[in-house]
Design a protein around this motif. Structure first.
Motif, PDB file in Angstrom:
ATOM      1  N   UNK A  17     -13.716   7.278 -20.044  1.00 58.69           N
ATOM      2  CA  UNK A  17     -14.146   6.830 -18.716  1.00 58.69           C
ATOM      3  C   UNK A  17     -15.077   5.624 -18.841  1.00 58.69           C
ATOM      4  N   UNK A  18     -14.925   4.690 -17.918  1.00 58.86           N
ATOM      5  CA  UNK A  18     -15.766   3.503 -17.929  1.00 58.86           C
ATOM      6  C   UNK A  18     -15.274   2.403 -18.835  1.00 58.86           C
ATOM      7  N   UNK A  75      -6.739   2.591  -7.846  1.00 57.16           N
ATOM      8  CA  UNK A  75      -7.134   2.155  -9.179  1.00 57.16           C
ATOM      9  C   UNK A  75      -8.530   1.532  -9.143  1.00 57.16           C
ATOM     10  N   UNK A  76      -8.763   0.655  -8.190  1.00 55.55           N
ATOM     11  CA  UNK A  76     -10.066   0.001  -8.048  1.00 55.55           C
ATOM     12  C   UNK A  76     -11.165   1.037  -7.844  1.00 55.55           C
ATOM     13  N   UNK A  77     -10.948   1.955  -6.921  1.00 55.01           N
ATOM     14  CA  UNK A  77     -11.936   2.994  -6.605  1.00 55.01           C
ATOM     15  C   UNK A  77     -12.200   3.892  -7.812  1.00 55.01           C
ATOM     16  N   UNK A  82     -16.157   5.235 -12.224  1.00 54.43           N
ATOM     17  CA  UNK A  82     -16.480   5.404 -13.644  1.00 54.43           C
ATOM     18  C   UNK A  82     -17.500   4.367 -14.117  1.00 54.43           C
ATOM     19  N   UNK A  83     -17.967   3.526 -13.195  1.00 49.38           N
ATOM     20  CA  UNK A  83     -18.980   2.539 -13.540  1.00 49.38           C
ATOM     21  C   UNK A  83     -18.446   1.172 -13.916  1.00 49.38           C
ATOM     22  N   UNK A  84     -17.148   0.953 -13.755  1.00 49.39           N
ATOM     23  CA  UNK A  84     -16.543  -0.342 -14.074  1.00 49.39           C
ATOM     24  C   UNK A  84     -16.689  -1.254 -12.861  1.00 49.39           C
ATOM     25  N   UNK A  85     -17.241  -2.440 -13.082  1.00 49.54           N
ATOM     26  CA  UNK A  85     -17.366  -3.418 -12.008  1.00 49.54           C
ATOM     27  C   UNK A  85     -16.047  -4.151 -11.827  1.00 49.54           C
TER      28      UNK A  85
END
Length: 107
Positions: A17-18, A75-77, A82-85
């Motif tokens: 994740x992330x 996918x974006x959400x 998960x902390x991905x910008x």
């Protein structure tokens, strides 16, 4: 000996994740650097069966490329949770979020 599909599924399952990987990166780690389209097929046909984190795969520029608006939003959400910008153009900074399998094994 494992097939490319088995290896690709194993690689995808390892993405934490992330973190993200590109289609081509998954293909290369699975042993066939020119099989990025095959990774797309695997994700499309096997994500549900193998519970793959398909949302952690992006194109070579770090961009979400799904055409379907609902899937792209999901996918974006999912990545953001998960902390991905993800920027306004659905791009992710590969230098920051790219997962490199086995990198920790070399230390």
């Amino acid at each position: 000996m494992h097939t490319f599909t088995e290896k690709a599924v194993a690689v995808i399952k390892e993405i934490p994740p992330g973190k993200i990987m590109t289609y081509g990166q998954v293909a290369a780690v699975a042993g066939s650097p020119r099989a990025a389209r095959q990774v797309t097929r695997i994700l499309h046909s096997m994500s549900a069966k193998h519970n793959l984190p398909w949302h952690r795969i992006v194109n070579a520029q770090g961009r979400i490329m799904l055409r379907d608006e609902e899937s792209r939003f999901f996918q974006r959400k999912s990545l953001q949770e998960e902390g991905v910008e993800v920027d306004q153009d659905d791009c992710i900074d590969l230098s920051r979020y790219r997962f490199t399998p086995f990198a920790d094994d070399k230390e």
